[in-house]
Design a protein around this motif. Structure first.
Motif, PDB file in Angstrom:
ATOM      1  N   LYS A  51       0.826  -1.208   0.000  1.00 34.25           N
ATOM      2  CA  LYS A  51       0.000   0.000   0.000  1.00 34.25           C
ATOM      3  C   LYS A  51       0.865   1.265   0.000  1.00 34.25           C
ATOM      4  N   ILE A  52       1.967   1.204   0.731  1.00 34.73           N
ATOM      5  CA  ILE A  52       2.886   2.352   0.751  1.00 34.73           C
ATOM      6  C   ILE A  52       3.478   2.583  -0.633  1.00 34.73           C
ATOM      7  N   ILE A  53       3.936   1.503  -1.270  1.00 32.80           N
ATOM      8  CA  ILE A  53       4.555   1.624  -2.596  1.00 32.80           C
ATOM      9  C   ILE A  53       3.551   2.142  -3.611  1.00 32.80           C
ATOM     10  N   LYS A  54       2.314   1.683  -3.537  1.00 29.22           N
ATOM     11  CA  LYS A  54       1.280   2.167  -4.454  1.00 29.22           C
ATOM     12  C   LYS A  54       1.105   3.678  -4.322  1.00 29.22           C
ATOM     13  N   GLU A  55       1.041   4.174  -3.082  1.00 28.73           N
ATOM     14  CA  GLU A  55       0.883   5.619  -2.871  1.00 28.73           C
ATOM     15  C   GLU A  55       2.122   6.386  -3.315  1.00 28.73           C
ATOM     16  N   LEU A  56       3.302   5.813  -3.068  1.00 28.67           N
ATOM     17  CA  LEU A  56       4.534   6.474  -3.508  1.00 28.67           C
ATOM     18  C   LEU A  56       4.603   6.594  -5.023  1.00 28.67           C
ATOM     19  N   LYS A  57       4.200   5.542  -5.716  1.00 32.27           N
ATOM     20  CA  LYS A  57       4.202   5.583  -7.185  1.00 32.27           C
ATOM     21  C   LYS A  57       3.260   6.660  -7.705  1.00 32.27           C
ATOM     22  N   GLU A  58       2.132   6.810  -7.053  1.00 37.70           N
ATOM     23  CA  GLU A  58       1.179   7.845  -7.465  1.00 37.70           C
ATOM     24  C   GLU A  58       1.761   9.240  -7.247  1.00 37.70           C
ATOM     25  N   LEU A  59       2.417   9.429  -6.101  1.00 35.13           N
ATOM     26  CA  LEU A  59       3.056  10.717  -5.830  1.00 35.13           C
ATOM     27  C   LEU A  59       4.159  11.020  -6.839  1.00 35.13           C
ATOM     28  N   GLU A  60       4.957   9.995  -7.159  1.00 35.59           N
ATOM     29  CA  GLU A  60       6.048  10.189  -8.108  1.00 35.59           C
ATOM     30  C   GLU A  60       5.507  10.500  -9.496  1.00 35.59           C
ATOM     31  N   HIS A  61       4.459   9.812  -9.900  1.00 42.27           N
ATOM     32  CA  HIS A  61       3.856  10.047 -11.212  1.00 42.27           C
ATOM     33  C   HIS A  61       3.332  11.482 -11.326  1.00 42.27           C
ATOM     34  N   GLN A  62       2.743  11.985 -10.263  1.00 42.86           N
ATOM     35  CA  GLN A  62       2.129  13.311 -10.303  1.00 42.86           C
ATOM     36  C   GLN A  62       3.126  14.442 -10.093  1.00 42.86           C
ATOM     37  N   HIS A  63       4.156  14.216  -9.262  1.00 41.67           N
ATOM     38  CA  HIS A  63       5.004  15.338  -8.831  1.00 41.67           C
ATOM     39  C   HIS A  63       6.483  15.179  -9.176  1.00 41.67           C
ATOM     40  N   LYS A  64       6.905  14.048  -9.715  1.00 45.54           N
ATOM     41  CA  LYS A  64       8.299  13.844 -10.163  1.00 45.54           C
ATOM     42  C   LYS A  64       9.312  14.174  -9.064  1.00 45.54           C
ATOM     43  N   ILE A  65       9.066  13.677  -7.874  1.00 50.49           N
ATOM     44  CA  ILE A  65       9.924  14.005  -6.740  1.00 50.49           C
ATOM     45  C   ILE A  65      11.313  13.408  -6.900  1.00 50.49           C
ATOM     46  N   LEU A  66      11.395  12.146  -7.282  1.00 52.73           N
ATOM     47  CA  LEU A  66      12.705  11.509  -7.456  1.00 52.73           C
ATOM     48  C   LEU A  66      13.482  12.149  -8.599  1.00 52.73           C
TER      49      LEU A  66
END
Length: 333
Positions: free
Chosen positions: A216-231
């Protein structure tokens, strides 16, 4: 003659290079130097404890920068200089949570001439930001006259250290002090989630208000990365360059760093292990220099070698590579 209370108040009102602050700056720099001997005493004990527990463990120490002292005074107006417990600070990084507590236990042995004043266990009780580490505040005498100085020791695992330095680098990318609760909701959420994944790997308590299972954590992280390009934004920091002087890096025990985040450059001025007084004299000169105050963050750090310096303070070199490697292994891209 200024009192410590008056010096702290003045430092919180003026920039350190302004004429109105000159007397207070000199007072604080002289007062800060009194932490050098007790800091070294605690550091030597920490170094021994770490090597007893983890031969690959690393240590470093530093005196708090004037700018950092000033920021903390402004953020905590009721604190005052005399109550600040991290003017002198040591850091240790070891391989496991068990080793963290073992090092802490060794530092508290009964025959040690230091008193444990406070323990902050951010491993058992992670901060909402995701910060995890064990902090010990000791009272250590600088000389035999009964006076004492507070010295803070931070002990972390390598995963916790990777997270903490990544947050400090994110502050460069975002210009927000994420450690102090500033910044956008998505950046703060990203690092809280990463911390919880690391906590699960170490079988330790997760950050409050984050999912308790990895997928569940990884799913939310992927969504954040897709939307905001943090990495992606963090990866840009790999472009930093450092320029080292001619001295032998392996023999230098003290280092003045000049960090310019706009130019993405850091320069290092190394000093031998026996040259601390000269290093400190140069350091306070640079701190007072208005040109350096505008262009650079200047910091004096002690480490066993240049390699240890890079390992213990990768944020000073914008070295985000280890954090990016870990997130890639997790599949967050």
């Amino acid at each position: 003659m200024l009192t410590i209370k008056q010096a702290g108040k003045t430092l919180s009102q003026y920039e350190i290079y302004e004429p109105q602050a000159a007397e207070a700056v000199s007072f604080v720099q002289d007062w800060r130097k009194e932490f050098k001997q007790p800091l070294n005493t605690v550091y030597v004990a920490l170094r021994k404890a770490v090597l007893d527990v983890d031969i690959l463990g690393e240590t470093a120490s530093r005196l708090k920068r004037l700018k950092s002292i000033q920021y903390k005074l402004n953020k905590n107006p009721d604190m005052g200089l005399s109550r600040m417990h991290d003017i002198g600070g040591c850091r240790a990084v070891v391989g496991s949570v068990e080793q963290v507590y073992e090092v802490a236990k060794k530092l508290q042995r009964k025959n040690a001439k230091r008193e444990l004043l406070k323990t902050y266990d951010y491993i058992e009780n992670p901060k909402d930001s995701g910060y995890r580490s064990l902090h010990l505040v000791f009272s250590q005498s600088p000389r035999g006259d009964g006076s004492t100085r507070k010295i803070e020791v931070q002990i972390r695992t390598r995963l916790q250290h990777t997270w903490a330095t990544a947050v400090e680098l994110a502050e460069i990318a975002t210009t927000h002090k994420l450690k102090s609760g500033e910044g956008t909701a998505e950046w703060k959420r990203f690092f809280a989630l990463i911390s919880s994944i690391f906590a699960l790997q170490e079988t330790e308590p997760i950050v409050p208000e984050t999912p308790g299972v990895k997928h569940k954590i990884i799913k939310e992280l992927k969504e954040l990365e897709h939307q905001h390009k943090i990495l992606y934004q963090l990866g840009v920091l790999l472009e930093f360059n450092d320029f080292i002087g001619e001295l032998n890096k392996e023999k230098s025990g003290h280092h003045i760093l000049f960090i310019n985040t706009q130019l993405r450059k850091v320069a290092v001025m190394p000093y031998s292990k026996n040259d601390y007084d000269k290093a400190y004299k140069d350091y306070i000169r640079f701190e007072k220099n208005e040109n350096f105050a505008y262009a650079y963050n200047v910091v004096l750090v002690s480490a066993e070698s240049y390699r240890s310096l890079r390992s213990m303070y990768p944020n000073y070199f914008a070295d985000i590579s280890m954090f990016l490697d870990v997130t890639r292994l997790l599949g967050i891209e």
